[in-house]
Structure formats: C-alpha cells, structure tokens
Design a protein around this motif. Structure first.
Motif, short mmCIF file in Angstrom:
data_model
loop_
_atom_site.label_atom_id
_atom_site.label_comp_id
_atom_site.label_asym_id
_atom_site.label_seq_id
_atom_site.Cartn_x
_atom_site.Cartn_y
_atom_site.Cartn_z
N HIS A 513 0.89 -1.24 0.26
CA HIS A 513 -0.03 0.09 -0.51
C HIS A 513 0.58 1.67 -0.12
CE1 HIS A 513 -4.19 -1.93 0.85
NE2 HIS A 513 -3.26 -2.51 1.48
N LEU A 514 0.23 2.44 -0.52
CA LEU A 514 0.83 3.65 -0.50
C LEU A 514 -0.37 4.58 0.00
CD1 LEU A 514 3.75 5.64 -1.26
CD2 LEU A 514 2.06 6.21 -3.21
N ILE A 515 0.40 5.44 1.53
CA ILE A 515 -0.68 6.30 1.44
C ILE A 515 0.02 7.60 0.92
CG2 ILE A 515 -1.79 7.28 3.87
CD1 ILE A 515 -2.91 4.68 3.15
N LEU A 516 -0.84 8.25 0.16
CA LEU A 516 -1.04 9.91 -0.38
C LEU A 516 -1.67 10.69 0.30
CD1 LEU A 516 0.66 11.94 -2.36
CD2 LEU A 516 -1.54 11.26 -4.20
N LEU A 517 -0.18 11.61 1.22
CA LEU A 517 -1.10 12.52 1.67
C LEU A 517 -0.96 13.86 0.49
CD1 LEU A 517 -2.69 14.38 4.14
CD2 LEU A 517 -0.18 14.48 5.03
N LEU A 518 -2.57 14.59 0.22
CA LEU A 518 -2.52 15.70 -0.57
C LEU A 518 -3.36 16.25 0.86
CD1 LEU A 518 -3.84 14.28 -4.20
CD2 LEU A 518 -1.06 15.05 -2.68
N GLY A 519 -3.56 17.91 0.86
CA GLY A 519 -3.91 18.58 1.80
C GLY A 519 -4.97 18.32 1.35
N VAL A 520 -5.63 19.27 0.38
CA VAL A 520 -6.35 19.06 -0.68
C VAL A 520 -7.76 18.04 -1.13
CG1 VAL A 520 -8.03 20.73 -2.07
CG2 VAL A 520 -5.95 21.58 -0.60
N PRO A 521 -8.61 17.64 -0.73
CA PRO A 521 -8.84 16.33 -1.66
C PRO A 521 -8.95 16.70 -3.00
CG PRO A 521 -11.10 17.25 0.06
CD PRO A 521 -9.90 18.84 -0.24
N ILE A 522 -8.42 15.44 -4.32
CA ILE A 522 -8.50 15.85 -5.40
C ILE A 522 -9.87 15.62 -6.56
CG2 ILE A 522 -7.41 13.26 -5.28
CD1 ILE A 522 -5.30 15.31 -7.23
N ALA A 523 -10.62 14.22 -5.55
CA ALA A 523 -11.28 13.47 -6.05
C ALA A 523 -13.00 13.83 -5.24
CB ALA A 523 -11.96 11.82 -5.50
N TYR A 524 -13.17 14.97 -6.16
CA TYR A 524 -14.30 15.99 -5.63
C TYR A 524 -15.32 16.66 -6.25
CZ TYR A 524 -15.46 18.94 -1.17
OH TYR A 524 -15.82 19.40 0.13
N PHE A 596 3.89 -1.72 -9.85
CA PHE A 596 4.60 -2.28 -8.63
C PHE A 596 3.14 -2.99 -8.01
CE2 PHE A 596 7.40 1.02 -9.35
CZ PHE A 596 8.62 0.41 -9.30
N SER A 597 2.05 -3.51 -8.45
CA SER A 597 0.53 -4.05 -8.07
C SER A 597 0.56 -3.57 -6.38
CB SER A 597 1.04 -5.47 -7.83
OG SER A 597 0.31 -5.99 -7.46
N ILE A 598 0.77 -2.19 -6.11
CA ILE A 598 0.99 -1.11 -5.13
C ILE A 598 -1.02 -0.49 -4.78
CG2 ILE A 598 1.20 0.70 -3.78
CD1 ILE A 598 4.58 -0.61 -4.19
N ARG A 599 -1.77 -0.70 -3.86
CA ARG A 599 -2.49 -0.54 -3.83
C ARG A 599 -2.44 1.61 -3.85
NH1 ARG A 599 -6.87 -0.69 -6.55
NH2 ARG A 599 -7.66 -2.82 -5.46
N VAL A 600 -2.97 2.34 -4.06
CA VAL A 600 -3.01 3.65 -3.98
C VAL A 600 -3.81 4.38 -2.93
CG1 VAL A 600 -1.79 6.31 -4.74
CG2 VAL A 600 -1.49 4.18 -5.78
N THR A 601 -3.96 4.75 -1.68
CA THR A 601 -5.10 5.41 -1.62
C THR A 601 -4.42 6.99 -1.32
OG1 THR A 601 -5.95 3.37 -0.19
CG2 THR A 601 -6.59 5.38 0.77
N ILE A 602 -6.14 7.94 -0.73
CA ILE A 602 -5.79 9.26 -0.70
C ILE A 602 -6.17 9.55 0.49
CG2 ILE A 602 -5.40 11.85 -1.88
CD1 ILE A 602 -5.77 10.28 -4.67
N LEU A 603 -5.43 10.42 1.64
CA LEU A 603 -5.64 10.98 2.16
C LEU A 603 -5.63 12.40 1.59
CD1 LEU A 603 -3.36 9.71 5.38
CD2 LEU A 603 -6.31 8.78 4.32
N SER A 604 -7.10 13.09 2.94
CA SER A 604 -6.94 14.69 2.25
C SER A 604 -8.16 15.61 3.32
CB SER A 604 -7.96 15.42 1.22
OG SER A 604 -6.70 14.63 -0.17
N LEU A 817 -4.47 -4.71 -3.67
CA LEU A 817 -4.35 -4.05 -5.25
C LEU A 817 -3.28 -6.14 -5.38
CD1 LEU A 817 -4.73 -3.64 -8.29
CD2 LEU A 817 -2.88 -2.19 -8.07
N ASP A 818 -4.29 -7.01 -6.44
CA ASP A 818 -3.64 -7.82 -7.31
C ASP A 818 -3.35 -7.57 -8.73
OD1 ASP A 818 -2.54 -9.87 -8.01
OD2 ASP A 818 -4.63 -11.34 -7.62
N TYR A 819 -2.78 -7.12 -9.63
CA TYR A 819 -2.78 -6.21 -11.19
C TYR A 819 -1.39 -7.11 -11.28
CZ TYR A 819 -2.60 -3.62 -15.22
OH TYR A 819 -2.75 -3.99 -16.81
N ARG A 820 -1.04 -7.61 -12.41
CA ARG A 820 -0.34 -9.01 -12.93
C ARG A 820 -0.19 -8.34 -14.67
NH1 ARG A 820 -0.99 -14.00 -10.00
NH2 ARG A 820 -1.14 -13.93 -7.91
N GLY A 821 -0.53 -7.44 -14.99
CA GLY A 821 -0.92 -7.25 -16.78
C GLY A 821 0.20 -5.93 -16.88
#
Length: 845
Positions: A513-524, A596-604, A817-821
């Motif tokens: 997992h990757l936790i991505l911190l963005l101060g302001v929402p990006i899916a909004y 890298f088959s890493i799940r990205v999750t954003i905090l805002s 995430l399980d991605y192999r493509g």
C-alpha cells in the motif's frame, strides 16, 4: 583651539567634575581632538595632588559606553558616509548609493518611538530582566515525531521548548528512553540538540532510535531535569512501535483549529481529541498524520501585528506596504506565542507527547488562502514576510528541523549566487543561535525555492511498518493560482518512489500500500459553475462598490479584494486552473500502482466535512476493484476542531456529486458512505449520503495477513444493508434492492457480474454495506481481517456540545491490489513539462 562641545547623550549619569567639555558628540569617534587630550592631562595632574597613590603621566581613557547599544554607532557611521557632490548639478537619485548600517531591531524601534508596538522587544526585555532563565522551565512539549525506518530500526524525535536562551544556553537537557515495564533496565540517555535559541525560548531536539522486534513494544521517555508549569502534565510519556512484521495503525486528522470569529465554547473546544485519546488507550495508534492546518494563524490579521495592514482599504496600498525588520520581529513573536499556546492546549497536548506525528502544512499554518491569491498580491512584501516567518516555526514545531538563519524582510539583501529569495540577514540572529541545516533521507526537497516562500519544499517519504509506504506532498510552498507543485518536484517524488518500491520488491517484505497525503481533496465535486460566477464581469461593479462604500461586506476578502470564497475554490485540485496538473498526477499514480501492484490511497482534509471519493475503471471495462490499479480511494476527513459548514452547503455539494470521467478508462465520484446521521442527530437531508458536515477524524488499519483466517474466513460484513448500500449479487440475479447481502471475507467481485448503473453505490466487496454497519466501523472487528486490505473508518462527532467528543464510525475496506497485467500506454509520462531530476536527500548528521 576647538570649542567645548555639549556633553554627549547619556553623560548625565556622570558627575560634572568627570566631564570633558571638549568631548565629541559621538562616543564612537576613533580619535578625539588635541584639546580633549590636553584637558585630560591637566585633570590627571591635578588629581595626583589629592590622590598621591594615583599616577597619571598621560591622558585618561574614556569610560566605556554604559548604554551597551549600537544606535550611536550606526548614527555616527551613516552620518559620516557622505555622498559625492553631483558635478552635473542635476537632481540626485532617490536611491541611496550606500547601504545604511543597521542597528538592532529593538534599539531601532526605541530610537524612533515605536517601542510600544514591539511585542518581540518586550519579550526579549522580560526574558533578560530579573533572574536569568536557567533553561529548565518547559514552555511547551514534549512533541514526538515519527521520522522513518532504517532496516529494523524505528527512528523518531522529541521536541521540547524551554523558557529563555540566546547565543549560549545555560543548560543542556537530556532524555531518558526505556522499554515500558522495566524491560531493558535503566534505558538510555539522549542529549538534546539545540535547533534554535533566542532570548525568548530554546528548541531542543532529542533523536530516538528503537529496534523493532517480533511483537509490538511500548516505550517510555522522560526529561528528568526539566520543570513543567502544570502539575497535571505527565512526567513520563509513552509511545508504541509495531512488530517488525506488522504495519502501523494510523490516525489521520486535519483542520486542527478554529477560524477567526468562531464561538469556540459552542463547539466544546478541541473535544474530539478526547475521543482520539480514548481510542488510543483501547488500541494504540503508531502514527498520527496531520493533513494540514495543524494550527490556525489567521488571527495575526485581526488581533495580531497585521491588523493595521489589513485595515488599509486600498488593495494597491496594501500590496505596496513594506515589511521591515520591526514588523518581521512582531510577526515572529505572534507565530511563536500562538504555537506555544495551541500546542500546549489539552487534550491536543496529550496526543502530541504520546502519538508520533508526521505533518504537512496548508494555508492556515501560514494565513488563510496563502498561495491562491493573484500573483501581484502574493509577491507583496507582507505576504512574503509572513510566509518566511510561518515556515520558520513550521520547521521547528512540526518537523523538528532548524529554521533558515533569517527570513524575508523588505530591507534585506538578496541571496548570493543568483538564487531566488534573500541572503542571510545578521540582524536577525544577533542574539540567537541557529543550528546548521539538517538533511535527512525522509525528505524529498524541491529543486528550487517557492515563489512566495523563498524556501525549498519538504515532501515526506516514510515506511509505515511492514507493508505500507507514505508520501506527503508539500502542496503549499510551491503553490500559485496556476500550479500546485513544480514539474521537477513531481519528477523527484516519482523517482524516489520507484527507487523505494523496486528495493522493497526485491526484498523479503514487499510493499502493498501507498498512502498519499494531499492537503486538499482531489476526488471531489466540481464547483466550476461557482468559479465562473465569482470570476465573471458581473462581479466587477460590486467589487468597485465594495472598495468605495463597503458594499458586500465580508463577501470580499481583506487581501486582494477578490470574492472571499474564490481563494478556497482556487485551492482545489478540481479548480479549472489545476485540472490538467491534477489529471496527470492521478494518471502517474495509477501507472505506479500498475507497475508495482501497490494500492494507492489518498488522504485529504481542508473542506471541513467528511466524504469518500474514488477513482475507478470505467464500468464498461468490467474490472474488479481488487484487480483495478485505477481504483484509488480519497479519504476526506476534516475538520477535527474547526466548525463544519452549514448543512445547506453539504447538501449542495451532494447534489453536485456527478459521475465524472478523468479519461476514457477512469471514472470518479463520491461513494454513498453515510447510511445515517451520527447518533440521533439530524445533520443532513435524506438525499445526502455523501457529505457529512460534522467534525471528524479517520483511523486506518491493515487487515494483516498475519491475522490468519478469522472464523474460517469470516464474513466481510455480516450486518444488514439498506437499499443505498447494496452491492449487486455475484450471480447477477435476485438482486432486488432491500435484500440482505453477505459476502465472504475472501470474496472478490465476479468479473462477469453486472455493475450498478449508479457507481455512487458500492462497486466492490470492500464497499458492501459501507457506513455505520460495516465491519471497519465496529471497534471489535476493525482491522481483524487477513486479506491485506485497509480498514478505514471516519469517526464523526455526534454532538458538538458534548465535551467528551464522542463519535460514531463509518467504514469500508480498501482492497489490496493484485495486478499482473501490462502498464497501459495511457499512463506513461510525467506531470507537466519538467524533466526527471535526481532526488535531493541525504542521511541525517
């Protein structure tokens, strides 16, 4: 013979018989006249008859200046720097041909009669009057930070601010660190490192290094020789470090303060921190992520030193207002005192000493809207000045790093070497000690200074235990109305992430997992229609009347005269001016997830309400979230302290929650997360299931694969679901809304199953029954699965009048995430025009 001169200023303390009538007006003249010397010889000879034990065969030296200041010296030298006569007889240029000698700021104010407006000078005088501070009284702290992992070593730091200081400190404190419960004996002593010290306060940093073991460990620390003003302040603090095979349990918050004019008592102060500490006692947090606005400094323009500047009605006069050393010192004093006040306020102060922090700043850490006003105004001396001062204390309090030696003033010299910003101003550390710059591998610094804060951005990378990585983007230092970060900064960040992910993939503990911190929402939700209204020519006549007669009142801001909400709209990633940068950023993170088959999750944070946005593959592609690298959830948790917007605003945003298309393959929208209002309250309309206008914070826990199969796999969610939280059955039949659905914890979406037409409803197994009945929202079940997904719960305040700050949780599970493509060609490339650069980072020293 030279005529006798009047006694110099300050000689009234010397008796008449001690005066030399031929002394010069300035005590700083290098040589006196021959008349002065002759008079001293004669006086010395006469004195020998009365005091036979004194023998003066030559002139008597003048007494040292009793003033102890440098004002006379500065005046004398500047008076002596005569400009040459103009041979052409034309008008002299308005600019001086020499740089005036600068007196100390405190003395300069006293000499010009402005001492009454100098809180910093008063603080320095108070600090030096009476018995000197012994350096043992704590002003605020301790504050504990998590910094990074190096192999199996957990690395952090503790900050303590003590009363008094200067270029030398009378006392160097130490910290004792030990395992709780008596394990490991007496522990170890860590000597403090002075980051910064002036006559008001000294900042001590203590570096912690803890070996991680096979189980979670509790560590205790104390500062044995320091004194606390409060008798209730704990003398021993504790923090928790996860087992080497586990990921950290995360608490996330933002907007940790009140806006100017808020009735704080009506909201029971910072009461949600009581709930944070309760949950920490039940199951410890390993890290506390601050998503911006950890402190509100907006009061500087209301009851602080910028109130006179703010009161100037003409925007041009405000823009041209200078920021001299005297005003810088007053602002410096305001930021320092506000930090000490807020970081010492309970129950927030208790969390500061027990839950290790990682912080990224936002506008209120400086002043409301910083970076999002028009360029000409942002470049004014006052905004550049307070940007520098705010950055100084942001570095000290929130990152435990030394500040730059000096910050911007309108009368400072330019930086050497042609770099943007300013040079070092010795006037600012005449009585201060500043530690040399510390570089650490946890920071990815911008390659050039910001446009308004003349410092390099500090983006934070850290590993949060076994399988979670963290990247926090400094989206304020480089921000303008037309950009959030430089292209070169994005390139440096992605280069570092690829380096870290590659190394992890080749180790025995890959990242998931990757936790991505963005101060302001990006899916909004989009508010372009509101931007268009506020920026339209229709507003121009109203703005003119506002400047002339005050029409519209607070509808227009006090800075550049624009509509007050426009800076907030311009802050958003969804703003028209940031759209291209935003879309490219998401595509690059999707590419990283695929590679890298890493799940990205954003905090805002920022928006003062709770929501859950997500990007996901177009339903026509029929990809399950577990296999969808485009699936990125945006957890929006705000505010933990500040008041929420009116319900009407939240309901309006809910109505604007459309299904948008990032590109041909990616859609985005808010999830219908809130199946009910918290407790028995009535905070939203019945049609609003996507935005919650109530104070909140978030908890994130990995469903560790080490948990094993719980109850033979166990149900993902065994509770009933209502019709707004229904996931269509995998077989595609019998799925009438209102039926009860229970999926196995290990279940994945059937690729052949039809998706709901309204993707604001759950689209994956982890979203089924999202809300108050989801397992992630149930304390006994949160984080107890074993599929490697993240349980996320947003804890929402039930009653603002409850001083205990009780909350109700709304949860969902974000799948691993399980991605192999293959990595699709549509997500290859970079954000902006910048080329890839090397990462600026290094080991601490």
């Amino acid at each position: 013979m030279t005529s006798p001169s009047s006694p110099p200023h300050g000689d009234d303390e010397i008796g008449d018989d001690a005066r030399n009538p031929y002394a010069s007006q300035s005590r700083w003249r290098h040589a006196e006249s021959s008349a002065y010397a002759k008079y001293e010889q004669e006086r010395a000879g006469g004195a020998a008859h009365h005091h036979h034990h004194h023998h003066h065969n030559g002139p008597v030296a003048r007494e040292a200046d009793a003033q102890g200041g440098v004002g006379d010296l500065a005046n004398f030298l500047n008076k002596s720097r005569v400009e040459p006569e103009n041979p052409n007889g034309d008008e002299r240029p308005t600019s001086m041909r020499f740089k005036p000698v600068m007196a100390g700021a405190e003395e300069a104010r006293a000499a010009t009669g402005h001492a009454e407006d100098a809180p910093a000078a008063e603080s320095a005088i108070k600090a030096s009057s009476g018995p000197p501070a012994d350096g043992k009284e704590v002003a605020v702290g301790p504050l504990i930070n998590y910094r990074r992992m190096e192999g199996n070593t957990w690395i952090g730091s503790v900050l303590v601010v003590v009363v008094g200081g200067g270029r030398e400190q009378p006392f160097t404190p130490s910290l004792n660190l030990r395992r709780a419960g008596g394990e490991g004996g007496q522990g170890m002593d860590v000597e403090g490192v002075c980051l910064y010290s002036d006559p008001r306060n000294t900042f001590w940093r203590f570096d912690l290094a803890v070996e991680m073991g096979g189980r979670e460990t509790k560590w205790e620390y104390e500062l044995p020789r320091l004194r606390y003003k409060s008798q209730s302040k704990p003398r021993v603090n504790a923090f928790f470090v996860p087992a080497i095979t586990e990921s950290m349990r995360i608490m996330f918050h933002s907007c940790n303060g009140f806006s100017v004019g808020t009735d704080e008592e009506a909201y029971s102060g910072a009461c949600l921190w009581n709930d944070v500490m309760r949950k920490h006692q039940e199951r410890p947090f390993h890290v506390m992520i601050g998503g911006g606005d950890q402190i509100y400094n907006d009061g500087i323009r209301v009851q602080g030193p910028l109130r006179k500047w703010t009161a100037i009605g003409n925007p041009k006069k405000r823009r041209d207002y200078p920021f001299p050393e005297s005003l810088r010192e007053e602002c410096d004093d305001y930021y320092l005192k506000n930090y000490i006040r807020w970081y010492g306020t309970e129950p927030f102060a208790a969390a500061n000493g027990q839950i290790p922090q990682i912080n990224i700043w936002d506008d209120h850490d400086i002043i409301d809207g910083f970076g999002s006003y028009v360029n000409d105004f942002m470049k004014c001396d006052v905004f550049r000045g307070i940007g520098g001062v705010a950055h100084k204390y942001y570095m000290l309090f929130q990152h435990h790093l030394p500040p730059p030696p000096s910050t911007y003033t309108s009368d400072a010299v330019h930086a050497a070497g042609g770099e943007e910003g300013q040079g070092v101003d010795p006037n600012q550390f005449m009585t201060a000690q500043v530690h040399p710059q510390i570089t650490e591998s946890g920071y990815i610094n911008g390659l050039k200074p910001g446009p308004y804060v003349a410092e390099h951005s500090h983006n934070v990378y850290a590993r949060l235990g076994a399988r979670i990585a963290f990247i926090g983007l400094d989206a304020r230092t480089e921000r303008t109305r037309h950009q959030i970060n430089y292209p070169e900064t994005y390139d440096a960040i992605f280069a570092r992430l690829k380096e870290e992910f590659t190394a992890a993939a080749n180790s025995d503990q890959p990242l998931k997992h990757l936790i991505l911190l963005l101060g302001v929402p990006i899916a909004y939700p989009r508010l372009t229609w509101l931007e268009n209204i506020f920026s339209s020519p229709v507003i121009a006549p109203i703005k003119l009347l506002n400047r002339r007669v005050g029409l519209g009142g607070s509808f227009f801001n006090s800075f550049d005269g624009s509509v007050d909400l426009l800076d907030d709209l311009d802050d958003h990633y969804t703003a028209r001016t940031h759209k291209k940068e935003r879309n490219r950023l998401i595509e690059r993170f999707q590419a990283l997830a695929a590679e890298f088959s890493i799940r990205v999750t954003i905090l805002s944070g920022d928006v003062h309400l709770a929501a859950l946005g997500r990007f996901y593959s177009n339903p026509k592609l029929n990809i399950a979230p577990e296999n969808d690298y485009r699936y990125i959830a945006n957890v929006v948790s705000s505010a933990i302290v500040n008041k929420p917007p009116p319900a009407a605003v939240a309901n309006l945003l809910a109505r604007r929650n459309k299904i948008h298309h990032l590109n041909h393959e990616t859609d985005e929208t808010l999830l219908k997360l809130f199946d009910k209002d918290p407790g028995d309250s009535n905070k939203t309309s019945k049609s609003n299931n996507v935005t919650m206008p109530s104070r909140n914070f978030a908890i994130i826990t990995e469903n560790s694969p080490n948990n094993g199969q719980r109850n033979g796999g166990g149900p993902l969610n065994s509770h009933q679901v209502d019709q707004n939280h229904l996931f269509p059955p995998a077989n595609g039949g019998g799925g009438a809304q209102g039926s009860q659905v229970s999926l196995p914890h290990s279940a994945q979406t059937n690729p052949a199953a039809p998706r709901p037409k309204d993707t604001r409803l759950p689209i994956g197994a982890g979203e089924v029954n999202c809300g108050s009945k989801h397992k992630a929202a149930i304390p006994g079940e949160h984080g107890t699965g074993s599929d490697g997904g993240l349980d996320v719960v947003i804890q929402v305040e039930i009653d603002q009048h409850d001083g205990e700050g009780r909350t109700e949780g709304y949860g969902l599970t974000i799948p691993a995430l399980d991605y192999r493509g293959k990595k699709p060609p549509s997500v290859v490339g970079s954000v902006g025009r910048g080329s890839r650069r090397s990462v600026r980072s290094g080991r601490s020293h």
